[in-house]
Motif scaffolding. Structure first.
Motif, short mmCIF file in Angstrom:
data_model
loop_
_atom_site.label_atom_id
_atom_site.label_comp_id
_atom_site.label_asym_id
_atom_site.label_seq_id
_atom_site.Cartn_x
_atom_site.Cartn_y
_atom_site.Cartn_z
N LEU A 13 0.67 -1.34 0.15
CA LEU A 13 0.05 -0.01 0.00
C LEU A 13 0.87 1.34 -0.01
CD1 LEU A 13 -2.83 -1.13 2.43
CD2 LEU A 13 -3.07 -0.50 -0.06
N ASN A 14 1.79 1.28 0.78
CA ASN A 14 2.83 2.44 0.77
C ASN A 14 3.20 3.14 -0.56
OD1 ASN A 14 2.23 2.28 3.50
ND2 ASN A 14 4.63 1.99 4.11
N GLY A 15 3.78 1.98 -1.29
CA GLY A 15 4.13 2.38 -2.58
C GLY A 15 2.95 2.89 -3.59
N ALA A 16 2.05 2.19 -3.55
CA ALA A 16 0.75 2.50 -4.44
C ALA A 16 0.24 3.84 -3.96
CB ALA A 16 -0.49 1.48 -3.82
N PHE A 17 0.21 4.28 -2.60
CA PHE A 17 -0.21 5.48 -2.28
C PHE A 17 0.93 6.57 -2.82
CE2 PHE A 17 -3.57 3.70 -0.08
CZ PHE A 17 -4.39 4.79 0.06
N LEU A 18 2.26 6.25 -2.64
CA LEU A 18 3.21 7.13 -3.03
C LEU A 18 3.29 7.47 -4.38
CD1 LEU A 18 6.11 6.22 -0.64
CD2 LEU A 18 4.65 8.27 -0.52
N ASP A 19 3.03 6.35 -5.25
CA ASP A 19 2.99 6.50 -6.83
C ASP A 19 1.96 7.47 -7.23
OD1 ASP A 19 4.90 4.73 -7.70
OD2 ASP A 19 3.66 3.38 -8.09
N VAL A 20 0.84 7.50 -6.74
CA VAL A 20 -0.17 8.38 -6.80
C VAL A 20 0.09 9.56 -6.62
CG1 VAL A 20 -2.64 8.90 -6.47
CG2 VAL A 20 -2.00 6.49 -7.06
N ASN B 288 -4.23 -3.80 -9.27
CA ASN B 288 -3.52 -2.62 -8.90
C ASN B 288 -3.88 -1.43 -9.69
OD1 ASN B 288 -1.87 -4.57 -7.60
ND2 ASN B 288 -0.21 -4.33 -8.88
N TYR B 289 -4.39 -1.59 -10.91
CA TYR B 289 -4.69 -0.77 -11.76
C TYR B 289 -5.93 -0.04 -11.34
CZ TYR B 289 -6.54 1.83 -15.93
OH TYR B 289 -7.19 2.61 -16.62
N LEU B 290 -6.97 -0.70 -11.04
CA LEU B 290 -8.24 -0.22 -10.55
C LEU B 290 -8.22 0.32 -9.16
CD1 LEU B 290 -10.93 -2.88 -11.55
CD2 LEU B 290 -9.90 -1.11 -12.95
N PHE B 291 -7.25 -0.40 -8.47
CA PHE B 291 -7.20 0.16 -7.01
C PHE B 291 -6.33 1.92 -7.09
CE2 PHE B 291 -4.88 0.87 -3.01
CZ PHE B 291 -5.97 0.80 -2.09
N SER B 292 -5.58 1.80 -8.07
CA SER B 292 -4.75 3.26 -8.26
C SER B 292 -5.75 4.29 -8.72
CB SER B 292 -3.49 2.99 -9.14
OG SER B 292 -4.09 2.85 -10.57
N ILE C 280 2.48 3.44 9.03
CA ILE C 280 3.26 2.96 10.09
C ILE C 280 4.07 1.63 9.81
CG2 ILE C 280 2.88 1.80 12.58
CD1 ILE C 280 0.34 3.74 12.42
N LYS C 281 3.61 0.79 9.15
CA LYS C 281 4.03 -0.42 8.57
C LYS C 281 3.72 -0.52 6.86
CE LYS C 281 4.88 -3.33 12.25
NZ LYS C 281 4.04 -3.44 13.41
N ASP C 282 4.41 -1.24 6.28
CA ASP C 282 4.06 -1.41 4.93
C ASP C 282 2.99 -2.70 4.68
OD1 ASP C 282 3.89 -0.92 2.33
OD2 ASP C 282 5.99 -1.57 1.73
N TYR C 283 1.68 -2.63 4.78
CA TYR C 283 0.84 -3.46 4.71
C TYR C 283 0.66 -3.84 3.24
CZ TYR C 283 -0.49 -2.17 9.37
OH TYR C 283 -0.50 -1.77 10.79
N TYR C 284 0.24 -5.14 2.88
CA TYR C 284 -0.08 -5.32 1.52
C TYR C 284 -1.37 -6.09 1.61
CZ TYR C 284 1.76 -10.30 2.23
OH TYR C 284 1.78 -11.44 2.57
N ILE C 285 -2.04 -6.01 0.34
CA ILE C 285 -3.41 -6.66 0.04
C ILE C 285 -3.28 -7.10 -1.39
CG2 ILE C 285 -4.62 -4.75 1.34
CD1 ILE C 285 -5.48 -3.32 -1.50
N ILE D 294 -2.50 5.01 7.16
CA ILE D 294 -2.39 3.57 6.71
C ILE D 294 -2.41 2.89 8.09
CG2 ILE D 294 -2.14 1.85 5.44
CD1 ILE D 294 -1.09 3.38 3.07
N GLN D 295 -3.60 2.12 8.50
CA GLN D 295 -3.28 1.61 9.88
C GLN D 295 -4.41 0.15 9.81
OE1 GLN D 295 -4.86 3.70 12.96
NE2 GLN D 295 -5.99 4.92 11.63
N ARG D 296 -3.98 -0.59 10.80
CA ARG D 296 -4.70 -1.77 10.95
C ARG D 296 -5.73 -1.53 12.01
NH1 ARG D 296 -3.29 -7.70 11.05
NH2 ARG D 296 -1.16 -7.14 10.93
N MET D 297 -6.86 -1.63 11.75
CA MET D 297 -8.02 -1.38 12.54
C MET D 297 -9.08 -2.58 12.63
SD MET D 297 -8.65 1.59 14.49
CE MET D 297 -9.65 2.73 14.27
N ASN D 298 -9.50 -3.29 13.99
CA ASN D 298 -10.37 -4.15 13.64
C ASN D 298 -10.23 -5.18 12.59
OD1 ASN D 298 -11.53 -2.48 15.59
ND2 ASN D 298 -12.95 -1.45 13.93
#
Ligand code: ADP
Length: 259
Positions: free
Chosen positions: A111-118, A147-151, A138-143, A175-179
């Motif tokens: 996610l971090n990279g995806a956001f920084l790219d945009v 990729n294209y549609l999310f961007s 805080i951390k580099d989470y992934y999902i 970006i954080q982990r919640m519930n």
């Protein structure tokens, strides 16, 4: 229909079946009405700038002007054509995603990279408006997602956060982990959205600010694209907002593993 509705065996069952059929007909009728409304709104949105363009060019031909006036009018026409282009791009995007469920291309996405790219795509606007863009990663989470549609989703949300903020404002991305989910929040402190309008912002062509802030241009299609894509990608999206205080959009994503 026949697979879903069993053949009625008595009067009560006949009544239930007729109720079910009426409900289904209502749904079909509503879908057709939405479709009709969309086509009529789209035609209106396309016709308005074309009429303005035609009028401007006709006046330009009829009356002789000095060079400066020509420049102004032609620049105005170019800006209108750019807006039309953007509108057509967005309409095509919406049409393409209508039935895309089967052709998603799902991959692991950090996610971090995806956001920084945009964010990097907006660097000149951020600089021009002197926006303070803060990222709390805080951390580099992934999902796992397309990729294209999310961007496109985060592009439209970050674009709005910047567009509806004033000069020198702050935009925050958390970006954080919640519930048990990964939450991405895009928060701005801009013009905000009236309470009664918040639930309408996903409707195609709806623009809450159009009268109060005519200088902020838009098509009213960005968030309807976002909503359609979130449904497609199984992302929950919540918007909360307060006029003159700002807007926060929270995306809740299915968690990948921690890096
Ligand atoms: P637009 O092209 O008009 O920005 P959108 O579909 O992206 O279209 O948004 C619909 C409307 O929701 C906008 O016209 C605006 O009124 C409101 N809106 C969306 N995001 C924000 C935001 N971050 N701050 C204030 N208003 C917003």
């Amino acid at each position: 229909l026949t697979a879903r509705i069993p053949l009625p065996q008595n009067k009560d069952e006949l009544y239930t079946v007729s109720k079910t059929i009426n409900k289904l007909l209502d749904r079909v009728e509503n879908a057709l009405e939405r479709e009709r409304q969309f086509t009529s709104d789209a035609s209106h949105e396309l016709r308005t700038p074309l009429t303005v363009l035609k009028g401007t060019l006709e006046v330009l031909i009829r009356k002789p002007r000095n060079t400066e006036e020509y420049h102004d009018k032609i620049n105005f026409c170019i800006a209108e054509i750019d807006r039309l282009n953007h509108l057509v791009d967005q309409l095509l995007l919406l049409a393409r995603f209508e039935n895309q469920k089967r052709s998603l291309s799902v991959e692991k996405l950090y996610l971090n990279g995806a956001f920084l790219d945009v964010i990097s795509r907006f660097s000149s606007t951020i600089e021009n408006k002197n926006i303070q863009l803060r990222t709390n990663f805080i951390k580099d989470y992934y999902i796992y997602t397309d990729n294209y549609l999310f961007s496109i989703v985060i592009n439209n949300l970050i674009s709005n956060a910047i567009k509806y903020s004033s000069q020198d404002a702050t935009v925050t991305i958390d970006i954080q982990r919640m519930n048990g989910k990964i939450q991405c929040s895009i928060i701005d402190y801009g013009i905000g959205i009236a309470v009664e309008d918040v639930e309408k912002v996903f409707n195609p062509f709806f623009r809450s600010d159009a009268n109060d802030h005519p200088q902020i241009k838009g098509t009213g299609l960005g968030l309807s694209i976002v909503k359609k894509l979130c449904d497609l990608l199984d992302i929950d999206i919540q918007i909360s907002s307060k006029v003159n205080n700002g807007t926060s959009v929270i995306l809740s994503l299915k968690e990948g593993e921690l890096k």
